[in-house]
Design a protein around this motif. Sequence first.
Motif, PDB file in Angstrom:
ATOM      1  N   SER A  39       0.822  -1.203   0.000  1.00 33.74           N
ATOM      2  CA  SER A  39       0.000   0.000   0.000  1.00 33.74           C
ATOM      3  C   SER A  39       0.862   1.262   0.000  1.00 33.74           C
ATOM      4  O   SER A  39       0.613   2.210  -0.754  1.00 33.74           O
ATOM      5  N   GLN A  43       1.216   4.219  -2.814  1.00 30.55           N
ATOM      6  CA  GLN A  43       0.862   5.585  -2.420  1.00 30.55           C
ATOM      7  C   GLN A  43       1.957   6.579  -2.781  1.00 30.55           C
ATOM      8  O   GLN A  43       1.702   7.612  -3.413  1.00 30.55           O
ATOM      9  N   ARG A  64       0.427   0.725   8.923  1.00 27.47           N
ATOM     10  CA  ARG A  64      -0.292   1.182   7.734  1.00 27.47           C
ATOM     11  C   ARG A  64      -1.148   0.089   7.108  1.00 27.47           C
ATOM     12  O   ARG A  64      -1.936   0.363   6.199  1.00 27.47           O
ATOM     13  N   GLN A  67      -5.740  -0.379   7.116  1.00 29.88           N
ATOM     14  CA  GLN A  67      -6.641   0.261   6.158  1.00 29.88           C
ATOM     15  C   GLN A  67      -6.752  -0.516   4.850  1.00 29.88           C
ATOM     16  O   GLN A  67      -7.857  -0.809   4.393  1.00 29.88           O
ATOM     17  N   PRO A  68      -5.639  -0.918   4.185  1.00 29.31           N
ATOM     18  CA  PRO A  68      -5.802  -1.709   2.960  1.00 29.31           C
ATOM     19  C   PRO A  68      -6.350  -3.100   3.194  1.00 29.31           C
ATOM     20  O   PRO A  68      -6.923  -3.710   2.289  1.00 29.31           O
ATOM     21  N   SER A 215      -5.712   0.543  -2.717  1.00 28.25           N
ATOM     22  CA  SER A 215      -5.939   1.382  -1.552  1.00 28.25           C
ATOM     23  C   SER A 215      -4.847   2.442  -1.434  1.00 28.25           C
ATOM     24  O   SER A 215      -5.129   3.615  -1.157  1.00 28.25           O
ATOM     25  N   GLY A 216      -3.593   2.037  -1.636  1.00 27.41           N
ATOM     26  CA  GLY A 216      -2.508   2.998  -1.583  1.00 27.41           C
ATOM     27  C   GLY A 216      -2.610   4.055  -2.660  1.00 27.41           C
ATOM     28  O   GLY A 216      -2.394   5.254  -2.407  1.00 27.41           O
ATOM     29  N   LEU A 219      -5.362   6.461  -1.654  1.00 29.21           N
ATOM     30  CA  LEU A 219      -4.909   7.403  -0.633  1.00 29.21           C
ATOM     31  C   LEU A 219      -4.061   8.514  -1.251  1.00 29.21           C
ATOM     32  O   LEU A 219      -4.177   9.689  -0.864  1.00 29.21           O
ATOM     33  N   ASP A 222      -6.267  10.972  -3.027  1.00 30.29           N
ATOM     34  CA  ASP A 222      -6.996  11.792  -2.066  1.00 30.29           C
ATOM     35  C   ASP A 222      -6.091  12.880  -1.483  1.00 30.29           C
ATOM     36  O   ASP A 222      -6.516  14.026  -1.307  1.00 30.29           O
ATOM     37  N   VAL A 223      -4.826  12.529  -1.198  1.00 24.98           N
ATOM     38  CA  VAL A 223      -3.877  13.526  -0.688  1.00 24.98           C
ATOM     39  C   VAL A 223      -3.604  14.582  -1.745  1.00 24.98           C
ATOM     40  O   VAL A 223      -3.544  15.784  -1.455  1.00 24.98           O
TER      41      VAL A 223
END
Length: 312
Positions: A39, A43, A64, A67-68, A215-216, A219, A222-223
């Motif tokens: 992940s 990311q 970390r 979440q994934p 998922s990574g 994220l 989103d950042v």
Amino acid sequence: MTDVAGELGPLPRRLVAWAEVIAPVSLVSAVLFYFGYVSAHAQYEYFGVDVDVVGLGTQDYVMRSPQPLLVPLLTLALAGAGGLLLHLVLRRRIAVASRANRERRVRRLLRVAESAGAVVLAAAVALLFAYPRIGLGEFFGLLVPVLLICGAGLIWYTWRLADLLPPAAEPAGRDPGEPAAADPAPRLRRGARFLLAVVLVAATFWATATVAQWSGRGLARDVAARPDHLPRVILDTKERLYLRSTIVEETRLPVAEGQDFHYRYRRLRLLVTGKDRMFLIPEVWSASNTTLVVPIDDTVRVQFQVENDAPN
């Protein structure tokens, strides 16, 4: 294993007890580390940073991973609960069919299910080898393992249900006194079951790793779209950085006695902190931006500003 240790004395019993605890914990930690790494790699790759350069530790990757892994774990738990209920229903149906002498009909349905599983498994293998020509993109990493899980799981489960049926009738014409020939089918079936179990585990691992990668990447997007939750950084340097980004504001500091820093940069956000360096991104991210790597030493001066609610 425990009985053998008991015969050898108290020390082996302690070693066995520790092994029974440490082995599962080590396995879980290794799984959490792997998915946290996958992940994080996806990311930070979005920002052009190799996660190995960041220098995160094992604990960072483990922290970390929840979440994934959340969606795959919930999916597996729900699928396991549903599969258990379905298995109980099918066992009752098979028991009723056996009492009513309907084994032939059940065996025919199991053969159909086994054939369907073989078709799905063959399709997954075909996609696996035809991927360079077909080009499914990012969906390949999820479609193929899901097909492998469905195909191999269906075959394995039909064989498991077939074991619940009474033995098939012996062929007519054989002398009852004649010894039955050795049947290699059970041994081959056990070997095939083991291989199917390996396929199931590997495919589940593959699908979960793909979800962790997605998922990574999610994220990271989103950042990049909303970096407001990242700490704002004011960076002072001794030399001009000649940044490519037009978002970052550069200001020349006034010359003063004893002043070693000559340039100030605003509108930067802290992406991640590694072992001995920081990774900064502009407040507005685009594909043409670059990530700024800043050492944590006396060559730079950093101020952090976090936007909090005003105190009462």
